[in-house]
Design an enzyme around this catalytic site. Sequence first.
Site, short mmCIF file in Angstrom:
data_model
loop_
_atom_site.label_atom_id
_atom_site.label_comp_id
_atom_site.label_asym_id
_atom_site.label_seq_id
_atom_site.Cartn_x
_atom_site.Cartn_y
_atom_site.Cartn_z
N HIS A 152 4.17 5.40 2.06
CA HIS A 152 4.16 5.68 0.62
C HIS A 152 5.56 6.28 0.24
O HIS A 152 5.76 6.64 -0.85
CB HIS A 152 3.13 6.61 0.36
CG HIS A 152 1.80 6.32 0.11
ND1 HIS A 152 0.88 5.82 1.02
CD2 HIS A 152 0.99 5.76 -1.17
CE1 HIS A 152 -0.05 5.36 0.63
NE2 HIS A 152 -0.07 5.45 -0.74
N GLU A 176 -2.15 -6.18 -5.95
CA GLU A 176 -0.95 -6.08 -6.53
C GLU A 176 -0.27 -7.81 -6.57
O GLU A 176 0.33 -7.97 -7.55
CB GLU A 176 0.08 -5.44 -5.44
CG GLU A 176 -0.33 -4.03 -5.81
CD GLU A 176 -1.29 -3.33 -5.15
OE1 GLU A 176 -2.08 -4.09 -4.15
OE2 GLU A 176 -1.66 -2.09 -5.39
#
Lengths: 462, 331
Positions: free
Chosen positions: B126, B57
């Site tokens: 998450h 990322e």
Amino acid sequence: MQLLTPSGQRVAAAGPEISAQEIEAHIADVTSADLSDMYADMVIVRRLDEEATALQRQGELGLWAPLRGQEAAQVGSARALAPDDMAFPSYREHGVAYCRGVDPVAILGLFRGTAHGGWDPNEHGFALYAIVVGSQTLHATGYAMGVSREASQNGWRAGQKPAAEASKGRAVECATIAYFGDGASSQGDVGEAFGWAAVFNAPVVFFCQNNQYAISEPTSRQSRVPISHRAAGHGFPGVRVDGNDVLATLAVTRWALARARAGEGPTLIEAVTYRMGAHTTADDPTRYRDADEVARWAERDPLARVRAYLTAQNALDDAAAAAIAARADEAATELRRRCLALPDPEPLSMFDHVTVVESGHVAAERADLADFLGTGDDPPAPSSTSPRAASAHAARPSPARPDLAPADSAPASSAPASSVPASSVPRAPSPPGSSPPEASLAAARSVAPPPQTPGPEASCPR
Amino acid sequence: MRTISYREAVRQAMLEEMRRDPNVVVFCEDARFWTMPTHGFVDEFGPDRVPVMPISEEGFTGAAIGAAMTGVRPIVDYTIANLMYVAWDQIVNHAAKNRYLFGGQASVPIVFRAAMKYANATAAQHSDRPYPQLMNVPGLKIVVPSNPADALGLLKSAIRDDDPVVYFEPLLLWGAKGEVPDGEHLVPIGQAAITRPGRDVTVVAIGDAVPTALKAAGALAKDGTEVEVIDPRTLVPLDKTTILESVARTGRLVIADPAHKTCGAAAEISAIVAEEGFGSLRAPIVRVVTPDVHPPFSPALERLMYPTPQRIADAVRTVLGAPSAVKDLVS
């Protein structure tokens, strides 16, 4: 690098970093009985994995990350570990966990949402699962550096020689192994772990299970060279092993762990394997890979080749194989039974463990929820019915608990006189997380590690 | 008008803008995954405009920022909002600051898309709602659409914006359907919507708390309480005028937000109303937010965290001075 072909032929193997003699030396003590035990490990972890997958499909687990296809990579590497070694897993290392003596139901508790954590890392030499891919390679490197530092109290004092030079050749009693995948190898964390481990000569083994996919993305999206080649740029050896070959994986991991213990620094192992199932149960791999490809890998099954080899050696007959399968079925039945018995956590337990000493505003929020739920009129079930709370408190009585009185007592203050604040009830010792695996699950015999010299306690943090 | 899902609106916005402007590209992991709004994009636009990313990322965020400064308009899709944390340095230290640090010589026309999977049993790593953290970073615009029409119109505006825009999608709403105007539909960044007018209490709701607040308002209307529901839609820059004018009419404010309480959007809105609308208030402001604990993986625990119609209705009754009436949340 391969020692057992897919059809079960025993062959010799060598690589640029390791000679055939070295490999053979590391498995010279492995008997057919040992190999048969590892076969049993693989059969059992596959069966437990199937059961967990089924439990998720039946709505009993929130999620499951199946290991099917990776049994040899996990059992071979885990059986190479000595009891004092420390393993840092990702989230699919159920086979490693099994070999480290972690109760499988503790892992299911994680995926059922009844526990955070679930086992004592120190007890098992097996850290808690890491969901953020690659992050654990840094934790493992730091741990290994700590081991190295403890081995020589002078190691990090100011004015010492540069770190790599200072620690070169420093033997340690216990090695560290970090498990990660081909997808994680693209993360900066992993690159930084390699760099640090190299310059500090950390006694760590980087064990990459290249299972060919990062969710839906093939390894070709992560690297144009074998992942093992990445070690060369950092200045330590990288080896590629057939990860579906339990014997070769055992040999190479033992070699790498021995290097770490001898003070020779890090090693990268790329275990080439294949994730036969889904990334997790939230995935459908038929959407992005060919049935032909899956069939080709099925022919390289990690269990079949060991069974073929042992059969040819007259070390495993059909009756013995059937007995192993029956043990696996029994373990799966037991796992299911115990999984279904795990209750939902108590509502107010969501406020536990945010900080060591609960902050006032969190205590107020805890009291608010208790009030909202009407806990005062209808107290929650005693904590002893919650294995999660029981294991946490039984394993680690926290001196901070009395400080939680304002929060904990809030629901109890208006409760009937017969109700006692949860924190003052002795917790029943029924912790799935801290109890040893049940006999039927722990029957597999560990393969003897290379001879160890007991060292000073200080050099093994556990 | 046509009726589409939130997820389809996100997809349509990207498709329309990519077809309109060849400079619009998408950086995404698992872009070909069948549940992703980008499913099929590689086929239509090719791998040059939809490069499927390695699992890194920070790397692809940095690359997208570099591309943005050369005139490309990247949409960076993090799949899950928490994955942004891996790229935090690039987002906070580079995307947000480059224009300032370069003396205005470069701009960063980029959209960071972050689907928030909370209330979905995906556990603490998450399930975050990270917009309050980024509200603290000057230079970023922050939008949280709550329905398909706004999802479409705000994403199109975000793609055309010359500054970095962080676009948060409550995954709970991906399946929610709603009417979307035909033809070009743009929703300006920085404009709140009065989703339901009412005279008694103002409820400012964020993200999926908007449909939750509308349910509460419907229930309260049966008792004769008229709630005004305001959806800020954009958190930075915040349309405080709409909120202050509403509070001037109702004199009472409840803020419903699925993010954590401390230093959150609800705290900021409370402070603004306390500073600039104090004279209108006839009761203390009440926040219906998430306690400062991480989302537990257990669905039994997680479902106790977020604003519900009952909690919002309870808060409305509180600011009206009525006793708390609702106790049956869990049953």
